[in-house]
Design a protein around this motif. Structure first.
Motif, PDB file in Angstrom:
ATOM      1  N   GLU A 182      26.556  -3.005  -2.645  1.00 45.20           N
ATOM      2  CA  GLU A 182      27.480  -1.990  -3.655  1.00 45.20           C
ATOM      3  C   GLU A 182      28.387  -2.811  -4.555  1.00 45.20           C
ATOM      4  OE1 GLU A 182      29.835   0.409  -1.242  1.00 45.20           O
ATOM      5  OE2 GLU A 182      28.375   1.992  -1.281  1.00 45.20           O
ATOM      6  N   ASN A 183      27.873  -4.377  -4.559  1.00 42.05           N
ATOM      7  CA  ASN A 183      29.152  -4.710  -5.013  1.00 42.05           C
ATOM      8  C   ASN A 183      28.312  -5.866  -6.067  1.00 42.05           C
ATOM      9  OD1 ASN A 183      31.084  -3.570  -4.862  1.00 42.05           O
ATOM     10  ND2 ASN A 183      31.331  -5.379  -2.476  1.00 42.05           N
ATOM     11  N   ARG A 212      19.874  -6.741 -12.613  1.00 42.79           N
ATOM     12  CA  ARG A 212      20.315  -5.591 -12.693  1.00 42.79           C
ATOM     13  C   ARG A 212      21.033  -4.960 -12.202  1.00 42.79           C
ATOM     14  NH1 ARG A 212      15.434  -2.963 -13.926  1.00 42.79           N
ATOM     15  NH2 ARG A 212      13.947  -4.537 -14.131  1.00 42.79           N
ATOM     16  N   HIS A 213      21.288  -3.454 -12.270  1.00 49.42           N
ATOM     17  CA  HIS A 213      22.974  -3.379 -11.214  1.00 49.42           C
ATOM     18  C   HIS A 213      22.846  -3.591 -10.460  1.00 49.42           C
ATOM     19  CE1 HIS A 213      21.827   0.809 -10.556  1.00 49.42           C
ATOM     20  NE2 HIS A 213      21.243   0.858 -12.057  1.00 49.42           N
ATOM     21  N   ALA A 214      23.861  -3.388  -9.200  1.00 51.02           N
ATOM     22  CA  ALA A 214      24.148  -3.622  -7.827  1.00 51.02           C
ATOM     23  C   ALA A 214      23.263  -2.174  -6.935  1.00 51.02           C
ATOM     24  CB  ALA A 214      24.748  -3.296  -7.331  1.00 51.02           C
ATOM     25  N   ILE A 215      22.564  -2.438  -6.118  1.00 48.90           N
ATOM     26  CA  ILE A 215      22.116  -1.056  -5.198  1.00 48.90           C
ATOM     27  C   ILE A 215      23.076  -0.086  -4.949  1.00 48.90           C
ATOM     28  CG2 ILE A 215      21.078  -1.011  -3.733  1.00 48.90           C
ATOM     29  CD1 ILE A 215      19.334  -3.435  -3.852  1.00 48.90           C
ATOM     30  N   GLY A 216      23.744   0.648  -5.117  1.00 46.12           N
ATOM     31  CA  GLY A 216      24.844   1.974  -4.921  1.00 46.12           C
ATOM     32  C   GLY A 216      23.995   2.864  -4.216  1.00 46.12           C
ATOM     33  N   ALA A 217      25.231   3.395  -2.982  1.00 46.68           N
ATOM     34  CA  ALA A 217      24.328   3.877  -2.417  1.00 46.68           C
ATOM     35  C   ALA A 217      23.403   4.942  -2.316  1.00 46.68           C
ATOM     36  CB  ALA A 217      26.322   4.864  -1.712  1.00 46.68           C
ATOM     37  N   ASN A 218      22.939   5.467  -3.264  1.00 46.37           N
ATOM     38  CA  ASN A 218      22.248   6.305  -3.198  1.00 46.37           C
ATOM     39  C   ASN A 218      21.097   6.077  -4.771  1.00 46.37           C
ATOM     40  OD1 ASN A 218      23.868   8.764  -2.642  1.00 46.37           O
ATOM     41  ND2 ASN A 218      24.879   8.526  -4.227  1.00 46.37           N
ATOM     42  N   ASP A 219      20.827   4.778  -4.289  1.00 42.66           N
ATOM     43  CA  ASP A 219      19.836   3.470  -4.737  1.00 42.66           C
ATOM     44  C   ASP A 219      19.014   3.141  -3.666  1.00 42.66           C
ATOM     45  OD1 ASP A 219      21.063   4.762  -7.587  1.00 42.66           O
ATOM     46  OD2 ASP A 219      22.472   2.627  -7.126  1.00 42.66           O
ATOM     47  N   ILE A 220      18.171   2.501  -4.361  1.00 41.85           N
ATOM     48  CA  ILE A 220      16.968   1.434  -3.979  1.00 41.85           C
ATOM     49  C   ILE A 220      16.845   0.542  -4.537  1.00 41.85           C
ATOM     50  CG2 ILE A 220      16.215   3.617  -2.437  1.00 41.85           C
ATOM     51  CD1 ILE A 220      13.538   3.885  -4.171  1.00 41.85           C
ATOM     52  N   LYS A 255      23.437   3.282   1.188  1.00 41.06           N
ATOM     53  CA  LYS A 255      23.248   3.842   2.441  1.00 41.06           C
ATOM     54  C   LYS A 255      23.531   5.319   2.500  1.00 41.06           C
ATOM     55  CE  LYS A 255      29.054   4.472   1.614  1.00 41.06           C
ATOM     56  NZ  LYS A 255      29.810   4.070   1.564  1.00 41.06           N
ATOM     57  N   ASN A 256      23.910   6.343   1.483  1.00 38.21           N
ATOM     58  CA  ASN A 256      22.864   7.582   1.019  1.00 38.21           C
ATOM     59  C   ASN A 256      22.116   7.734   1.234  1.00 38.21           C
ATOM     60  OD1 ASN A 256      26.217   7.429   1.692  1.00 38.21           O
ATOM     61  ND2 ASN A 256      26.541   7.843  -0.417  1.00 38.21           N
ATOM     62  N   VAL A 257      21.007   6.756   0.954  1.00 42.13           N
ATOM     63  CA  VAL A 257      19.991   6.546   0.346  1.00 42.13           C
ATOM     64  C   VAL A 257      18.891   8.171   1.470  1.00 42.13           C
ATOM     65  CG1 VAL A 257      17.312   6.086  -0.111  1.00 42.13           C
ATOM     66  CG2 VAL A 257      19.358   5.196  -1.431  1.00 42.13           C
ATOM     67  N   THR A 258      18.314   9.236   1.841  1.00 40.20           N
ATOM     68  CA  THR A 258      17.558   9.937   2.590  1.00 40.20           C
ATOM     69  C   THR A 258      16.140  10.433   1.957  1.00 40.20           C
ATOM     70  OG1 THR A 258      17.798  11.401   0.776  1.00 40.20           O
ATOM     71  CG2 THR A 258      20.137  10.975   3.052  1.00 40.20           C
ATOM     72  N   LYS A 259      15.093   9.630   1.172  1.00 40.73           N
ATOM     73  CA  LYS A 259      14.196   9.756   0.661  1.00 40.73           C
ATOM     74  C   LYS A 259      13.839   8.883   0.972  1.00 40.73           C
ATOM     75  CE  LYS A 259      12.080  11.250  -4.134  1.00 40.73           C
ATOM     76  NZ  LYS A 259      13.346  11.729  -5.226  1.00 40.73           N
ATOM     77  N   ASN A 318      18.330   4.850  -8.840  1.00 38.77           N
ATOM     78  CA  ASN A 318      18.259   6.062  -8.053  1.00 38.77           C
ATOM     79  C   ASN A 318      17.598   7.381  -7.257  1.00 38.77           C
ATOM     80  OD1 ASN A 318      19.693   9.126  -7.374  1.00 38.77           O
ATOM     81  ND2 ASN A 318      21.655   8.272  -7.899  1.00 38.77           N
ATOM     82  N   GLU A 319      17.188   7.056  -6.104  1.00 34.24           N
ATOM     83  CA  GLU A 319      16.836   7.978  -5.510  1.00 34.24           C
ATOM     84  C   GLU A 319      16.320   9.151  -6.093  1.00 34.24           C
ATOM     85  OE1 GLU A 319      16.867   9.333  -1.138  1.00 34.24           O
ATOM     86  OE2 GLU A 319      19.085  10.247  -1.712  1.00 34.24           O
ATOM     87  N   ARG A 320      16.918  10.020  -6.506  1.00 31.06           N
ATOM     88  CA  ARG A 320      16.305  11.128  -7.170  1.00 31.06           C
ATOM     89  C   ARG A 320      15.476  10.852  -8.385  1.00 31.06           C
ATOM     90  NH1 ARG A 320      19.328  14.597 -10.727  1.00 31.06           N
ATOM     91  NH2 ARG A 320      20.983  12.669 -11.704  1.00 31.06           N
ATOM     92  N   PHE A 321      15.449   9.038  -8.169  1.00 28.96           N
ATOM     93  CA  PHE A 321      14.343   9.070  -9.760  1.00 28.96           C
ATOM     94  C   PHE A 321      13.405   7.961  -9.111  1.00 28.96           C
ATOM     95  CE2 PHE A 321      17.863  11.094 -12.283  1.00 28.96           C
ATOM     96  CZ  PHE A 321      16.912  11.852 -12.889  1.00 28.96           C
ATOM     97  N   ALA A 322      13.581   7.848  -7.864  1.00 27.83           N
ATOM     98  CA  ALA A 322      12.120   7.451  -7.615  1.00 27.83           C
ATOM     99  C   ALA A 322      11.181   8.501  -7.276  1.00 27.83           C
ATOM    100  CB  ALA A 322      12.573   6.032  -6.611  1.00 27.83           C
ATOM    101  N   ILE A 323      10.024   7.959  -7.358  1.00 31.68           N
ATOM    102  CA  ILE A 323       8.985   9.214  -6.786  1.00 31.68           C
ATOM    103  C   ILE A 323       8.469   8.511  -5.689  1.00 31.68           C
ATOM    104  CG2 ILE A 323       6.586  10.327  -7.355  1.00 31.68           C
ATOM    105  CD1 ILE A 323       9.192  11.253  -8.711  1.00 31.68           C
ATOM    106  N   ARG A 324       7.790   9.329  -3.779  1.00 34.80           N
ATOM    107  CA  ARG A 324       7.389   9.326  -3.269  1.00 34.80           C
ATOM    108  C   ARG A 324       6.155   9.015  -3.221  1.00 34.80           C
ATOM    109  NH1 ARG A 324      10.387  13.222  -0.944  1.00 34.80           N
ATOM    110  NH2 ARG A 324       8.475  14.318  -1.417  1.00 34.80           N
ATOM    111  N   ILE A 325       5.182   7.681  -3.276  1.00 32.82           N
ATOM    112  CA  ILE A 325       3.708   7.308  -3.508  1.00 32.82           C
ATOM    113  C   ILE A 325       3.185   7.582  -2.420  1.00 32.82           C
ATOM    114  CG2 ILE A 325       2.205   5.550  -3.956  1.00 32.82           C
ATOM    115  CD1 ILE A 325       4.110   4.771  -6.909  1.00 32.82           C
TER     116      ILE A 325
END
Lengths: 382, 382
Positions: free
Chosen positions: A22-23, A47-55, A102-106, A167-174
Motif C-alpha cells: 500500500e505504501n 509505478r504507484h504502489a500496489i493498492g488493495a484492489n491492485d495486482i 488484499k482485496n483482490v479476488t479475481k 486495478n484488478e477490474r482492468f486486468a484480463i484473465r488469460i
C-alpha cells in the motif's frame, strides 16, 4: 503451539506485505521516447504502489500496435491528445501475476493476466455502468500517454516495461492454456475488431470486407472466418494475398488493381476498416449493400474524411457508417476467452527487449512491412 | 345505325388523338437560367410527345427547393453533376391531368397528379426492383438537369413551367382532398424526410433532433410530432423559435447559444440533418445515444465533412451515420397519401409565375429568409 506460531508468523509477514503493497512505489524499467521525434531509450521509473484492489504483473510480452506510433510521434493532436513525455508506450500486455492487493479476488499469484488500453475509470458513470469504460464520463485512464487521475495525476506508463500495477477490474484473465507469445495483441487488436463485429451482429454467411490487412485486419479476418462469414480482404499490396487465403478469406482485392475493383458495389453486409493511413472511406461505403450494410471504422488515420453530401449523393445512400474504439473490459474478457478457446491469435514476430529493435519495428509498422504484429519479449529485458 | 356511327366516330377521333399523342411534341413555357450565374428568364420550349404510358399534366403549383439553387448555380460539380443549360428547375410539381396515353391506367383526365425528382428509370434493375428508382443502375432520369435517355437524350425540363409530360409510373396520385397550394413540396421535401424516418424506424416516444429548420426541417418536425416523437429543433436563428413550438417541437436549440448546447450529448435516438450549408456533422453525431442513435444526412452542403477517426475517437463511437436521397416512387405515394390524410403540409409562401419573383425567392432561400417554402403559382403564368 507450533501451529499458533506459524499462524502468527504468517499474519505478521502478511501484514508486512500488505503495508509494503500500500505504501511503496514499485521500481520499473522499460523503453521510452522523450519527445515526438525521439528514438527509444532504456528508462527506469517507478509505478504507484500496489493498492488493495491492485495486482502487480511481471510483463512477459508486449505487443506493438500502430496506435503506439501515433502516440509516440504525437500524431493525434487534432483529437486533443498531446504526447506526454517521457512516454513508455504499450497497451497489449501479457504477463504473470506476482503480487496481489488484499482485496483482490479475481487473481492469485502465478495466474496469467493481461492489460489492454485502459487501467482505470470512475466505475459509476453512464458508460462505466454499461461496461464501456473507455468512454468514462469522469475520465478513463488509458494505459499510457494519459494522466492517471486515480493516482495523483501521474502519467501512466505502458507495457514496454518489466511490470504493470493495475486495478484488478482492468486486468484480463488469460487462460492457462493460452499461447503467451501470441496472446498480448488480443488485448487491443483483438477486442478492437471483436467489438464492432458484435455491434453489427455479423454472422454466418454474411458477406463481409476487411479493409486493411495488418495487425487489426488479420485478426478480423480470422474471427470473421471463424464466425462463418464470407470474407473479402482489401489491401494495397500483392505480398499478403497468400496470407489472406491461408487465413480463410475467400477473396483478396488489391485496391490498386482496377480489374479486381469491379463489381464490388452494393455487395457487402459489413465492412470493417482497419486502415491507419489516408484512404477514401466512401469507396468502401459504396460497397455496402443498400439499406442493410454497415461499415465500422477502427483504423484511425488523421486525415481520411467523408463528405456528408457524398453519403447521400455519392452512391452510398442508406449504408451506415460508424466508428468503434477498442472495447470495454467485459467484452475484452469475453473476446479473450473465446479467442483462446478457438485458437484465434495474431501472427507475431517476436523481437527482443532492446531499444534499437523497437525503433526498427516501428519503421516496419509504419511502412506496412510487418506480418502481422510485433511482440516484444520482455523476458529478454536486461 | 346511330350507335355504330358514334362508335366509328369515337374510334376515328380516338385514333387521331392517339396519333397526336405519340408523335407530336408538346409546346411548353416556363422560366430558365441560361448559365450558372444567370437570373431567370421566360423560356418557351417543347416536351416529348405523350407516349402510350405518359400523361400530360397542367402545372398548378411548383415548389422551390434548396436543391434548385444548387443545380441552377451549378454547385454539385464535385459530385459529377454539371449544369445543363438552359435549365428549367423544379421538382415539386402539382397539377391536373389533361391528357393520358392509351395504356395509362393510373390516371384519368381531370385527376390531380404530382411529379417529384424523377421522371424515368429502366424499371428492371436491382434498384428499380426494390422501388428505389432514384438509384437506377441504368440511369435515372431526374426531373431537370438530367439527360433523358428514354427520350433521345434530350435534357429534361423541370416544373417551373406550364406543363409536364411524364410516364404514369413516375406520376404520384394526389388525393382530391389535398390542398393544392401546399401539396407540391411534398413531392421532394416530404419524401426526403419520410424515407429516412422510416428507414431508421423512428416511433412514438423516441427522442429525436431536427438539424436545420427550413423547408425539409419543418416537414420533418411535423411528421415526427405526428408519430409521437419528442422533437428538438436545431437552427442558428431566434426567428424560428416560436414556429418550432407551434409545430409541436418540445425544444428549440439555437446552436449559437452556448448555454442551450449543454447536456445534449448521448441523448438522441435519431437526428435528421437537413442543413444545406457548412456545419460540423460530428457535433450532431455526438448527440446520438451510444450504441443506438442514428443520424440521417439529407441536407446536401458541398463542404461539410466528417473525419473518420473522429467517429471513433471524437466522442461519437457507435453512433451510425448515413445519407438518404429523396425516396422511391412507392414510398412517395405512401407519403403523399399519409400526409394529405393527416393534414401534414409545408408552410408555403405563394409567389406569382414571374422571373423577378423567382430570382427574389432564390436570394431569400439562400439567406435562410423563407418560412418555409416558396411555391410558384403556375396558374398566374402569362
Amino acid at each position: 503451539m507450533k501451529q499458533t506460531l506459524i499462524i502468527l508468523l504468517v499474519l505478521i509477514f502478511g501484514y508486512g506485505i500488505t503495508q509494503a503493497q500500500e505504501n511503496d512505489r514499485i521500481p520499473a524499467k522499460g523503453f521510452a521516447v522523450f519527445s515526438a521525434d525521439d528514438t527509444f531509450h532504456p528508462h527506469e521509473f517507478t509505478r504507484h504502489a500496489i493498492g488493495a484492489n491492485d495486482i502487480l504483473i511481471e510483463t512477459m510480452y508486449a505487443g506493438i500496435c500502430h496506435s503506439d506510433l501515433h502516440a509516440a510521434w504525437d500524431e493525434h493532436k487534432a483529437h486533443g491528445i498531446s504526447g506526454i513525455y517521457p512516454m513508455i508506450p504499450g497497451h497489449e500486455i501479457a504477463g504473470r501475476v506476482v503480487k496481489v492487493g488484499k482485496n483482490v479476488t479475481k487473481f492469485k499469484v502465478g495466474d496469467y493476466a493481461g492489460v489492454g488500453c485502459m487501467v482505470n475509470s470512475c466505475g459509476h458513470c453512464t458508460f462505466c455502468d454499461m461496461d464501456k469504460e473507455q468512454f468514462c464520463e469522469n475520465g478513463t485512464t488509458f494505459t499510457y500517454n494519459s494522466i492517471d487521475r486515480y493516482h495523483e495525476n501521474e502519467p501512466a506508463m505502458g507495457g514496454y516495461s518489466n511490470n504493470m500495477v493495475v486495478n484488478e477490474r482492468f486486468a484480463i484473465r488469460i487462460p492457462e492454456t493460452a499461447d503467451m507469445k501470441r496472446v498480448a495483441p488480443l488485448l487491443c487488436a483483438g477486442v478492437t475488431i471483436w467489438s464492432p463485429i458484435h455491434f453489427s451482429k455479423v454472422g454466418k454467411g454474411d458477406k463481409v470486407g476487411v479493409a486493411g490487412f495488418g495487425g487489426l485486419g488479420h485478426m478480423a479476418v480470422q474471427y470473421l472466418v471463424n464466425l462463418g462469414a464470407d470474407v473479402t480482404v482489401f489491401d494495397i499490396t500483392e505480398e499478403k494475398r497468400a496470407d489472406a487465403a491461408r487465413m480463410g478469406a475467400s477473396r483478396y482485392v488489391n485496391v490498386n488493381n482496377e480489374a479486381e475493383m469491379k463489381g464490388l458495389n452494393n455487395a457487402f453486409d459489413f465492412i470493417i476498416s482497419t486502415i491507419p493511413a489516408q484512404y477514401n472511406p466512401l469507396m468502401y461505403a459504396r460497397m455496402l449493400k443498400y439499406g442493410k450494410g454497415e461499415m465500422a471504422i477502427v483504423g484511425l488515420p488523421e486525415t481520411a474524411t467523408i463528405n456528408v453530401a457524398d453519403l447521400a449523393m455519392g452512391g452510398a445512400a442508406n449504408r451506415k457508417v460508424y466508428g468503434s474504439l477498442i472495447g470495454g473490459i467485459k467484452e475484452t474478457q469475453e473476446m479473450m476467452d473465446y479467442f483462446v478457446a478457438h485458437d484465434i491469435y495474431p501472427e507475431v514476430e517476436v523481437i527482443s527487449a532492446n531499444a534499437a529493435e523497437i525503433d526498427k519495428a516501428y519503421r516496419n509498422v509504419q511502412d506496412g512491412k510487418v506480418k502481422f504484429r510485433y511482440v516484444i519479449d520482455m523476458n529478454t529485458l536486461k
